[in-house]
Design a protein around this motif. Structure first.
Motif, PDB file in Angstrom:
ATOM      1  N   GLY A  27       0.821  -1.210   0.000  1.00 55.06           N
ATOM      2  CA  GLY A  27       0.000   0.000   0.000  1.00 55.06           C
ATOM      3  C   GLY A  27       0.850   1.252   0.000  1.00 55.06           C
ATOM      4  N   ARG A  28       0.181   2.381  -0.026  1.00 54.42           N
ATOM      5  CA  ARG A  28       0.867   3.671  -0.048  1.00 54.42           C
ATOM      6  C   ARG A  28       0.031   4.683   0.719  1.00 54.42           C
ATOM      7  N   VAL A  29       0.713   5.529   1.507  1.00 57.24           N
ATOM      8  CA  VAL A  29       0.044   6.577   2.269  1.00 57.24           C
ATOM      9  C   VAL A  29       0.640   7.921   1.865  1.00 57.24           C
ATOM     10  N   TYR A  30      -0.206   8.827   1.398  1.00 58.83           N
ATOM     11  CA  TYR A  30       0.215  10.176   1.049  1.00 58.83           C
ATOM     12  C   TYR A  30      -0.264  11.128   2.142  1.00 58.83           C
ATOM     13  N   ALA A  31       0.682  11.669   2.892  1.00 55.38           N
ATOM     14  CA  ALA A  31       0.361  12.665   3.921  1.00 55.38           C
ATOM     15  C   ALA A  31       0.323  14.024   3.229  1.00 55.38           C
ATOM     16  N   TYR A  32      -0.882  14.547   3.057  1.00 54.93           N
ATOM     17  CA  TYR A  32      -1.072  15.753   2.236  1.00 54.93           C
ATOM     18  C   TYR A  32      -1.140  16.981   3.138  1.00 54.93           C
ATOM     19  N   VAL A  33      -0.110  17.812   3.059  1.00 52.72           N
ATOM     20  CA  VAL A  33       0.004  18.981   3.935  1.00 52.72           C
ATOM     21  C   VAL A  33      -0.146  20.256   3.106  1.00 52.72           C
ATOM     22  N   PRO A  34      -1.181  21.054   3.338  1.00 50.47           N
ATOM     23  CA  PRO A  34      -1.301  22.334   2.621  1.00 50.47           C
ATOM     24  C   PRO A  34      -0.162  23.282   2.988  1.00 50.47           C
ATOM     25  N   ASP A  35       0.388  23.941   1.998  1.00 53.18           N
ATOM     26  CA  ASP A  35       1.472  24.897   2.238  1.00 53.18           C
ATOM     27  C   ASP A  35       1.058  25.996   3.210  1.00 53.18           C
ATOM     28  N   GLU A  36      -0.233  26.324   3.228  1.00 55.72           N
ATOM     29  CA  GLU A  36      -0.710  27.379   4.125  1.00 55.72           C
ATOM     30  C   GLU A  36      -0.380  27.056   5.578  1.00 55.72           C
ATOM     31  N   LEU A  37      -0.486  25.777   5.951  1.00 55.81           N
ATOM     32  CA  LEU A  37      -0.200  25.387   7.331  1.00 55.81           C
ATOM     33  C   LEU A  37       1.290  25.443   7.630  1.00 55.81           C
ATOM     34  N   THR A  38       2.097  25.043   6.678  1.00 61.03           N
ATOM     35  CA  THR A  38       3.546  25.074   6.869  1.00 61.03           C
ATOM     36  C   THR A  38       4.044  26.505   7.046  1.00 61.03           C
ATOM     37  N   LYS A  39       3.516  27.416   6.251  1.00 58.17           N
ATOM     38  CA  LYS A  39       3.930  28.820   6.351  1.00 58.17           C
ATOM     39  C   LYS A  39       3.478  29.428   7.669  1.00 58.17           C
ATOM     40  N   ALA A  40       2.278  29.052   8.116  1.00 58.80           N
ATOM     41  CA  ALA A  40       1.774  29.584   9.383  1.00 58.80           C
ATOM     42  C   ALA A  40       2.604  29.086  10.559  1.00 58.80           C
ATOM     43  N   ALA A  41       3.028  27.823  10.512  1.00 59.82           N
ATOM     44  CA  ALA A  41       3.811  27.247  11.601  1.00 59.82           C
ATOM     45  C   ALA A  41       5.273  27.662  11.546  1.00 59.82           C
ATOM     46  N   LYS A  42       5.752  28.094  10.378  1.00 60.90           N
ATOM     47  CA  LYS A  42       7.149  28.503  10.171  1.00 60.90           C
ATOM     48  C   LYS A  42       8.134  27.389  10.525  1.00 60.90           C
ATOM     49  N   ARG A  43       7.765  26.177  10.170  1.00 61.62           N
ATOM     50  CA  ARG A  43       8.640  25.017  10.362  1.00 61.62           C
ATOM     51  C   ARG A  43       8.174  23.906   9.431  1.00 61.62           C
ATOM     52  N   GLU A  44       9.000  22.914   9.259  1.00 60.41           N
ATOM     53  CA  GLU A  44       8.622  21.819   8.388  1.00 60.41           C
ATOM     54  C   GLU A  44       7.499  21.009   9.029  1.00 60.41           C
ATOM     55  N   PRO A  45       6.695  20.333   8.215  1.00 60.31           N
ATOM     56  CA  PRO A  45       5.591  19.538   8.773  1.00 60.31           C
ATOM     57  C   PRO A  45       6.097  18.449   9.715  1.00 60.31           C
ATOM     58  N   THR A  46       5.407  18.238  10.810  1.00 55.98           N
ATOM     59  CA  THR A  46       5.768  17.194  11.765  1.00 55.98           C
ATOM     60  C   THR A  46       5.799  15.828  11.106  1.00 55.98           C
ATOM     61  N   VAL A  47       4.894  15.626  10.145  1.00 55.21           N
ATOM     62  CA  VAL A  47       4.773  14.313   9.509  1.00 55.21           C
ATOM     63  C   VAL A  47       5.997  13.975   8.654  1.00 55.21           C
ATOM     64  N   ASN A  48       6.856  14.959   8.354  1.00 55.97           N
ATOM     65  CA  ASN A  48       8.085  14.673   7.611  1.00 55.97           C
ATOM     66  C   ASN A  48       8.949  13.643   8.341  1.00 55.97           C
ATOM     67  N   ALA A  49       8.950  13.714   9.664  1.00 54.83           N
ATOM     68  CA  ALA A  49       9.764  12.780  10.449  1.00 54.83           C
ATOM     69  C   ALA A  49       9.261  11.349  10.276  1.00 54.83           C
ATOM     70  N   ILE A  50       7.964  11.189  10.097  1.00 56.90           N
ATOM     71  CA  ILE A  50       7.406   9.854   9.881  1.00 56.90           C
ATOM     72  C   ILE A  50       7.855   9.315   8.524  1.00 56.90           C
ATOM     73  N   ALA A  51       7.799  10.160   7.515  1.00 60.87           N
ATOM     74  CA  ALA A  51       8.213   9.737   6.175  1.00 60.87           C
ATOM     75  C   ALA A  51       9.687   9.357   6.124  1.00 60.87           C
ATOM     76  N   ARG A  52      10.493   9.949   7.001  1.00 56.63           N
ATOM     77  CA  ARG A  52      11.927   9.622   7.038  1.00 56.63           C
ATOM     78  C   ARG A  52      12.223   8.387   7.893  1.00 56.63           C
ATOM     79  N   ASP A  53      11.260   7.968   8.688  1.00 56.68           N
ATOM     80  CA  ASP A  53      11.452   6.841   9.602  1.00 56.68           C
ATOM     81  C   ASP A  53      11.412   5.525   8.817  1.00 56.68           C
TER      82      ASP A  53
END
Length: 267
Positions: A101-127
């Motif tokens: 299977g495949r899981v796409y964690a879809y993060v809107p850029d609007e949230l990333t810009k508001a948080a001023k940091r990379e998405p938390t879910v990036n760490a999961i994709a790297r795990d």
């Protein structure tokens, strides 16, 4: 330290059944959520030792086993977790769909810009424990994935897409894009906090709630068929007047779980 296997205990509890004959009149129906059968792939994903212990504790309130069973998540499925937050469901999906299977964690850029940091879910994709997870960064309403999907899932986020900090996003376009991304017969599952009937979008920014009737109308307008509701997250004790982050109600809000399906004849 070993992580507590709370989710496995809960799953085994749901699966247990009485073998002794019943004497006397049958008991009254339960007042809480009705227990459902949890498929083996989902049960295994909940007890996976790679999950954070804090996530397992949250299972008691979020009922992920029942939710994924209602969505029909099977091994080999292609899933988009739309606005995944910290990745609570992303991890569960990863193990439930398995290596095919495949899981796409879809993060809107609007949230990333508001948080001023990379998405938390990036760490999961790297795990290495979650090799089938891919993060997609894009602005809404430009929802698109590299392949056709079996499921698009969004939990406690639909109301956010109506908020000013998200644009607001044009939900008529978002829902049409979700429709386009799904395979014929694919499922769109929406979970969110319930606002008063007839309140429309009044509470999306103040209480972070939405009238379920608005969601149903907007999603079906995109061509989806409303297939039903799971009541596993409903809570009649929630007065629906408080912000969902208030300490007195957080984690205990009245939530709807709506299942929509793309017609099998649609392309």
């Amino acid at each position: 330290m070993r992580k507590p296997f709370l989710s496995l205990v809960a799953v085994l509890g749901l699966a247990a059944c009485a073998t002794e004959p019943m004497l006397g009149p049958p008991p009254p129906p339960p007042s809480g959520p009705v227990a459902v059968s949890i498929p083996a792939n989902i049960a295994a994903s909940l007890s996976d030792p790679s999950r954070p212990a804090a996530d397992m504790v949250r299972d008691r309130d979020r009922h992920p086993g029942e939710v994924l069973a209602f969505a029909g998540v099977r091994p080999g499925a292609k899933v988009a977790d739309l606005i995944p937050g910290g990745g609570y469901f992303t991890r569960i999906f990863s193990k439930a769909v398995g290596p095919r299977g495949r899981v796409y964690a879809y993060v809107p850029d609007e949230l990333t810009k508001a948080a001023k940091r990379e998405p938390t879910v990036n760490a999961i994709a790297r795990d290495p424990a979650y090799p089938n997870v891919t993060v997609i960064l894009n602005t809404l309403p430009n929802f698109a994935t590299p392949e056709k999907l079996d499921l698009v899932f969004t939990a406690q986020n639909y109301h956010d897409m109506h908020d000013k900090f998200m644009g607001p996003a044009n939900l008529s376009v978002v829902n049409r894009q979700v429709f386009k991304a799904l395979k014929p017969g694919g499922v769109y599952l929406v979970i969110d906090h319930v606002a008063d009937a007839g309140s429309g979008l009044r509470d999306t920014e103040t209480l972070h709630r939405i009238d379920p009737a608005v969601v149903k109308a907007e999603v079906t307008a995109a061509g989806f068929i409303f297939e039903g509701e799971s009541r596993v997250l409903r809570n009649s004790n929630d007065p629906r007047k408080a912000n969902v982050y208030d300490a007195g109600i957080r984690g205990k809000t009245d939530q709807f779980v709506y299942k929509f399906r793309k017609p099998s004849t649609a392309r």
